[in-house]
Design a protein around this motif. Sequence first.
Motif, PDB file in Angstrom:
ATOM      1  N   SER A  79     -10.434   2.718   9.257  1.00  0.00           N
ATOM      2  CA  SER A  79     -11.201   1.474   9.233  1.00  0.00           C
ATOM      3  C   SER A  79     -11.807   1.181  10.605  1.00  0.00           C
ATOM      4  O   SER A  79     -12.994   0.833  10.721  1.00  0.00           O
ATOM      5  CB  SER A  79     -10.307   0.319   8.788  1.00  0.00           C
ATOM      6  OG  SER A  79     -11.021  -0.893   8.787  1.00  0.00           O
ATOM      7  N   SER A 130      -0.958   3.457   5.151  1.00  0.00           N
ATOM      8  CA  SER A 130      -1.630   2.251   5.666  1.00  0.00           C
ATOM      9  C   SER A 130      -2.010   2.398   7.133  1.00  0.00           C
ATOM     10  O   SER A 130      -3.040   1.860   7.573  1.00  0.00           O
ATOM     11  CB  SER A 130      -0.746   1.020   5.469  1.00  0.00           C
ATOM     12  OG  SER A 130       0.499   1.181   6.126  1.00  0.00           O
ATOM     13  N   PHE A 132      -1.569   5.389  -0.361  1.00  0.00           N
ATOM     14  CA  PHE A 132      -2.240   5.737   0.882  1.00  0.00           C
ATOM     15  C   PHE A 132      -1.381   5.350   2.076  1.00  0.00           C
ATOM     16  O   PHE A 132      -0.600   4.393   2.016  1.00  0.00           O
ATOM     17  CB  PHE A 132      -3.602   5.042   0.986  1.00  0.00           C
ATOM     18  CG  PHE A 132      -4.674   5.666   0.147  1.00  0.00           C
ATOM     19  CD1 PHE A 132      -5.405   6.744   0.621  1.00  0.00           C
ATOM     20  CD2 PHE A 132      -4.959   5.182  -1.117  1.00  0.00           C
ATOM     21  CE1 PHE A 132      -6.405   7.326  -0.155  1.00  0.00           C
ATOM     22  CE2 PHE A 132      -5.945   5.749  -1.900  1.00  0.00           C
ATOM     23  CZ  PHE A 132      -6.671   6.834  -1.419  1.00  0.00           C
ATOM     24  N   LEU A 166     -10.528   2.056  -2.455  1.00  0.00           N
ATOM     25  CA  LEU A 166     -10.306   2.600  -1.117  1.00  0.00           C
ATOM     26  C   LEU A 166     -11.344   2.079  -0.128  1.00  0.00           C
ATOM     27  O   LEU A 166     -10.996   1.622   0.970  1.00  0.00           O
ATOM     28  CB  LEU A 166     -10.350   4.123  -1.163  1.00  0.00           C
ATOM     29  CG  LEU A 166     -10.316   4.830   0.195  1.00  0.00           C
ATOM     30  CD1 LEU A 166      -9.036   4.497   0.947  1.00  0.00           C
ATOM     31  CD2 LEU A 166     -10.466   6.346   0.027  1.00  0.00           C
ATOM     32  N   ILE A 217      -5.143   4.410   7.166  1.00  0.00           N
ATOM     33  CA  ILE A 217      -6.245   3.570   6.678  1.00  0.00           C
ATOM     34  C   ILE A 217      -6.755   2.688   7.808  1.00  0.00           C
ATOM     35  O   ILE A 217      -7.968   2.492   7.973  1.00  0.00           O
ATOM     36  CB  ILE A 217      -5.800   2.718   5.477  1.00  0.00           C
ATOM     37  CG1 ILE A 217      -5.518   3.598   4.254  1.00  0.00           C
ATOM     38  CG2 ILE A 217      -6.853   1.665   5.137  1.00  0.00           C
ATOM     39  CD1 ILE A 217      -6.732   4.274   3.665  1.00  0.00           C
ATOM     40  N   GLY A 218      -5.824   2.157   8.617  1.00  0.00           N
ATOM     41  CA  GLY A 218      -6.228   1.342   9.753  1.00  0.00           C
ATOM     42  C   GLY A 218      -7.032   2.127  10.774  1.00  0.00           C
ATOM     43  O   GLY A 218      -8.040   1.636  11.306  1.00  0.00           O
ATOM     44  N   ALA A 249     -10.797  -1.461   0.959  1.00  0.00           N
ATOM     45  CA  ALA A 249      -9.721  -1.591   1.944  1.00  0.00           C
ATOM     46  C   ALA A 249     -10.201  -1.181   3.334  1.00  0.00           C
ATOM     47  O   ALA A 249      -9.784  -1.766   4.342  1.00  0.00           O
ATOM     48  CB  ALA A 249      -8.532  -0.737   1.527  1.00  0.00           C
ATOM     49  N   LEU A 250     -11.093  -0.199   3.386  1.00  0.00           N
ATOM     50  CA  LEU A 250     -11.565   0.297   4.676  1.00  0.00           C
ATOM     51  C   LEU A 250     -12.572  -0.626   5.346  1.00  0.00           C
ATOM     52  O   LEU A 250     -12.578  -0.749   6.577  1.00  0.00           O
ATOM     53  CB  LEU A 250     -12.204   1.683   4.485  1.00  0.00           C
ATOM     54  CG  LEU A 250     -11.249   2.832   4.177  1.00  0.00           C
ATOM     55  CD1 LEU A 250     -12.029   4.080   3.781  1.00  0.00           C
ATOM     56  CD2 LEU A 250     -10.361   3.130   5.380  1.00  0.00           C
ATOM     57  N   ILE A 304      -7.723  10.719   6.295  1.00  0.00           N
ATOM     58  CA  ILE A 304      -6.803  10.243   5.269  1.00  0.00           C
ATOM     59  C   ILE A 304      -6.709  11.246   4.129  1.00  0.00           C
ATOM     60  O   ILE A 304      -7.600  12.063   3.936  1.00  0.00           O
ATOM     61  CB  ILE A 304      -7.238   8.869   4.716  1.00  0.00           C
ATOM     62  CG1 ILE A 304      -8.685   8.944   4.204  1.00  0.00           C
ATOM     63  CG2 ILE A 304      -7.101   7.791   5.769  1.00  0.00           C
ATOM     64  CD1 ILE A 304      -9.209   7.654   3.614  1.00  0.00           C
ATOM     65  N   VAL A 363      -4.476  -2.199   0.931  1.00  0.00           N
ATOM     66  CA  VAL A 363      -4.517  -0.738   0.875  1.00  0.00           C
ATOM     67  C   VAL A 363      -4.018  -0.283  -0.494  1.00  0.00           C
ATOM     68  O   VAL A 363      -2.952  -0.702  -0.947  1.00  0.00           O
ATOM     69  CB  VAL A 363      -3.630  -0.129   1.979  1.00  0.00           C
ATOM     70  CG1 VAL A 363      -3.568   1.391   1.858  1.00  0.00           C
ATOM     71  CG2 VAL A 363      -4.150  -0.540   3.356  1.00  0.00           C
TER      72      VAL A 363
END
Length: 470
Positions: A371, A364, A362, A348, A367-368, A351-352, A149, A358
């Motif tokens: 994660s 998304s 960022f 951050l 981020i997924g 969210a992770l 990211i 999110v």
Amino acid sequence: MTELGTGIGWRPEIAEAVEGLAGVDWVEVVAENICADHLPDSLTRLRRRGVTVVPHGVSLGLGGADRPDPGRLAALGEKAVALGAPLVTEHIAFVRAGGALTASPALEAGHLLPVPRTRDALDVLCENVRIAQDALPVPLALENIAALISWPGEEMTEGRFLAELVERTGVRLLIDVANLHTNRVNRGEDPARALSELPVEAIAYVHVAGGVERDGVWHDTHAHPVPRPVLDVLADLASRVSPPGVLLERDDDFPAAAELAEELAVIRATVTGASATGAPAGASVRRGAEAERTAGRPLLIGAGARVSGGPMPRAVPDAPPAAPETGVPAPVEDGGARQRLGLAQASLLSALVAGTPVPEGFDSRRIGVQSRALAAKRAGVVAKVAPELPGILGREFRPAFLAYARSRPMTGGYRRDALDFAEHLLLAGRPEDPAAHRLLTRWWQDRSGSRPPGPAARLVRAARHALVRR
């Protein structure tokens, strides 16, 4: 600068193979995986043979908003002394967030996460590095990390960020060429530009590792052979500087010793070939640089120059103003840069690992991906530190752990995580098989020193997890 030569990451799974490999000048060991007063026999034998051992830390979180933990620094220093190491290494990353600084739940990533390349983050990082340098008994070198990211609103390139870090602290660099390749694929960053902006004379050594690309995302797995694009970045670096050391990392899916030996041979050939076709030898450049320092003139090294490692200047051209009468940079105020960085990193990380929204700016989708990667790594490490759990749960272990991880952020180490996971299953009346349930209950009791959690414990833990997810 210590000349290390060619090395390989020492791991218990390949300890015997590493001892038998020809031409291994040094090894690197994950600092958190050893005890200073009880070194693995394999490392002791290697040291007796004259093989240098360097401890490589992964948990300091020097890029985080909080100041380095004195206990972690002391433990890293003790391991360096026990190993007779010429230096220790860590990462430019944050690994935890939240807590008192942000008045939010403390969260652990269980992984190295990127620091935003901003002035706030650089100020905090520089102060944290100085604290670590003062506490450690040997020199410190820091590694650039791989990232899935990107932070929005970054103010510097990676090369410029690292150059200013070196200028302000004198810290050495551990350059991971596989991470430069990773960031090319995942963040569109040019490795050649990063190398041209780096103070290559500050490089302590180089990491080389393999990975794999899935759906346009490069995963720095350390579980695959080193690919040609990574070797090309290594060749580019070696054409600019004679690296004091180059090391092959492998952390999983370990191949036969012959394959490791072949990869080491390719790495040696890449460095030797690039050095033979590079610019003039580094010694003359270093002598000229030292003469310029002696004469009091600024040190300027062109992007095309090829140099060898040498002492770094301790000048601080862009450092914060010095505190009165001390001559050292003023500390970063907790209410300023540290708090701003802490809030951003906590948002951050939440969210992770906790499923909160999110943060703005960022990607998304990325981020997924990150994660899911964090959860998968948690599952893999827990399976290693508590191998009884996969044994008890069988095929149910991985899906059950990933479901648990989606709503249960890690707040401590992996052993604590394993206990919390087992407790979570027992609270839910799982596993359903009576024999497996008895085994899991006994395992949890033996390690927690507690009776199985009752209704009151269930309510307390449910409330705590609800607070974490807010």
